[in-house]
Write a protein that holds these residues in place. Structure first.
Motif, mmCIF file in Angstrom:
data_model
loop_
_atom_site.group_PDB
_atom_site.id
_atom_site.type_symbol
_atom_site.label_atom_id
_atom_site.label_comp_id
_atom_site.label_asym_id
_atom_site.label_seq_id
_atom_site.Cartn_x
_atom_site.Cartn_y
_atom_site.Cartn_z
ATOM 1 N N ILE A 103 -32.829 -63.296 25.529
ATOM 2 C CA ILE A 103 -32.982 -61.859 25.300
ATOM 3 C C ILE A 103 -31.923 -61.470 24.286
ATOM 4 O O ILE A 103 -30.729 -61.709 24.500
ATOM 5 C CB ILE A 103 -32.822 -61.073 26.616
ATOM 6 N N LEU A 104 -32.361 -60.920 23.155
ATOM 7 C CA LEU A 104 -31.422 -60.647 22.082
ATOM 8 C C LEU A 104 -31.779 -59.388 21.324
ATOM 9 O O LEU A 104 -32.922 -58.947 21.326
ATOM 10 C CB LEU A 104 -31.372 -61.837 21.117
ATOM 11 N N CYS A 105 -30.779 -58.847 20.670
ATOM 12 C CA CYS A 105 -30.972 -57.720 19.773
ATOM 13 C C CYS A 105 -31.406 -58.312 18.441
ATOM 14 O O CYS A 105 -30.783 -59.235 17.927
ATOM 15 C CB CYS A 105 -29.674 -56.941 19.625
ATOM 16 N N SER A 106 -32.469 -57.817 17.888
ATOM 17 C CA SER A 106 -33.064 -58.414 16.705
ATOM 18 C C SER A 106 -32.386 -57.936 15.422
ATOM 19 O O SER A 106 -32.554 -56.787 15.026
ATOM 20 C CB SER A 106 -34.546 -58.069 16.675
ATOM 21 N N PRO A 107 -31.648 -58.839 14.746
ATOM 22 C CA PRO A 107 -31.053 -58.453 13.467
ATOM 23 C C PRO A 107 -31.979 -58.781 12.303
ATOM 24 O O PRO A 107 -32.863 -59.601 12.429
ATOM 25 C CB PRO A 107 -29.800 -59.334 13.403
ATOM 26 N N GLY A 119 -32.780 -52.528 15.756
ATOM 27 C CA GLY A 119 -32.668 -51.662 16.917
ATOM 28 C C GLY A 119 -33.644 -51.962 18.031
ATOM 29 O O GLY A 119 -33.929 -51.116 18.855
ATOM 30 N N LYS A 120 -34.184 -53.166 18.087
ATOM 31 C CA LYS A 120 -35.070 -53.480 19.204
ATOM 32 C C LYS A 120 -34.608 -54.749 19.904
ATOM 33 O O LYS A 120 -33.976 -55.621 19.299
ATOM 34 C CB LYS A 120 -36.521 -53.600 18.757
ATOM 35 N N ILE A 121 -34.902 -54.817 21.178
ATOM 36 C CA ILE A 121 -34.545 -55.973 21.985
ATOM 37 C C ILE A 121 -35.754 -56.908 22.018
ATOM 38 O O ILE A 121 -36.877 -56.476 22.274
ATOM 39 C CB ILE A 121 -34.169 -55.531 23.425
ATOM 40 N N GLU A 122 -35.507 -58.182 21.779
ATOM 41 C CA GLU A 122 -36.587 -59.165 21.801
ATOM 42 C C GLU A 122 -36.360 -60.144 22.941
ATOM 43 O O GLU A 122 -35.220 -60.405 23.339
ATOM 44 C CB GLU A 122 -36.640 -59.916 20.469
#
Length: 189
Positions: A103-107, A119-122
Motif C-alpha cells: 500500500i503506497l502513495c503514488s508518486p 495524491g492517491k493511495i494505491e
C-alpha cells in the motif's frame, strides 16, 4: 504500633541459608544480565556495534552480511532477477515471498530529484525478494537490480545482519567472496 518502621525479623543461621538457596535460582538470570551490562553500555557510548564475543568463536563480524529486500510486480520478474543475482554471485541466496500486498502513495517520477504526488493511495500485489549477500556488495547489487528492474524506481533496501547461525553466515560470505574480492561490479545481463 508505629507505621514509620518496618518490623525486623531475625532468622537463625539455618533459616538464612535455606532462604538464600531458595532465592538464588531466581537471581541468576538477573545477575548474568548485569555482567553483560558494561559491554553493552560501552558499545552504546562509543557508537560502534559490539565486537563479536571471543567466547562464541564464530569469527563472524556483525553487519558483514546483509539481507536486502526488493519488491517485484510478479513471480516471473522476481525469478529472473533472483537467478541473475545468484549466478553473478551478488547474492548467495534469494527467497521469493509471493502475494504480498503493498500500500503506497503514488508518486509521479517526472524528475528523480523531486516527487510530484498524484495524491492517491494505491494497493498492489507484489512478490518480495529477500536477498542474502555481503554488505560490501549491496551497492553493486542495487546497481544491477536498478538496471534490470521494470519499475521506474526499484525498491532496494538492505539491513545488516547482526547475529545469526554462524555456519550459514560464513556460507553467504564464502559464496560471494570472489565478487567481493574483485572489487568490480559485474556487468548487467
Amino acid at each position: 504500633m508505629s507505621w514509620g518502621r518496618a518490623p525486623v525479623v531475625l532468622l537463625g543461621g539455618g533459616a538464612t541459608l535455606l532462604l538464600s538457596f531458595l532465592w538464588m535460582p531466581a537471581l541468576l538470570p538477573v545477575a548474568s544480565r548485569l555482567l553483560l551490562l558494561p559491554r553493552a553500555l560501552l558499545s552504546m557510548a562509543s557508537g560502534s556495534p559490539p565486537l563479536p564475543s571471543p567466547a562464541s568463536g564464530s569469527g563472524y563480524v556483525p553487519g558483514s552480511v546483509s539481507a536486502a529486500f526488493v519488491t517485484c510486480p510478479n513471480e516471473k520478474v522476481a525469478k529472473e532477477i533472483a537467478r541473475a543475482v545468484v549466478e553473478k554471485r551478488l547474492a548467495a541466496c534469494v527467497n521469493l515471498i509471493p502475494q504480498i500486498t503493498s500500500i503506497l502513495c503514488s508518486p509521479s517520477f517526472s524528475d528523480l530529484f523531486s516527487y510530484e504526488w498524484k495524491g492517491k493511495i494505491e494497493e498492489d500485489s507484489e512478490v518480495l525478494m529477500m536477498i542474502k549477500t555481503q554488505s560490501s556488495l549491496v551497492p553493486a547489487l542495487t546497481e544491477f537490480v536498478r538496471s534490470v528492474h521494470p519499475y521506474e524506481v526499484a525498491e532496494v533496501i538492505a539491513l545488516p545482519v547482526e547475529q545469526g547461525n554462524p555456519p550459514y553466515l560464513h556460507w553467504v560470505r564464502q559464496v560471494t567472496e570472489s565478487v567481493s574480492d574483485s572489487g568490480t561490479a559485474p556487468s548487467s545481463a
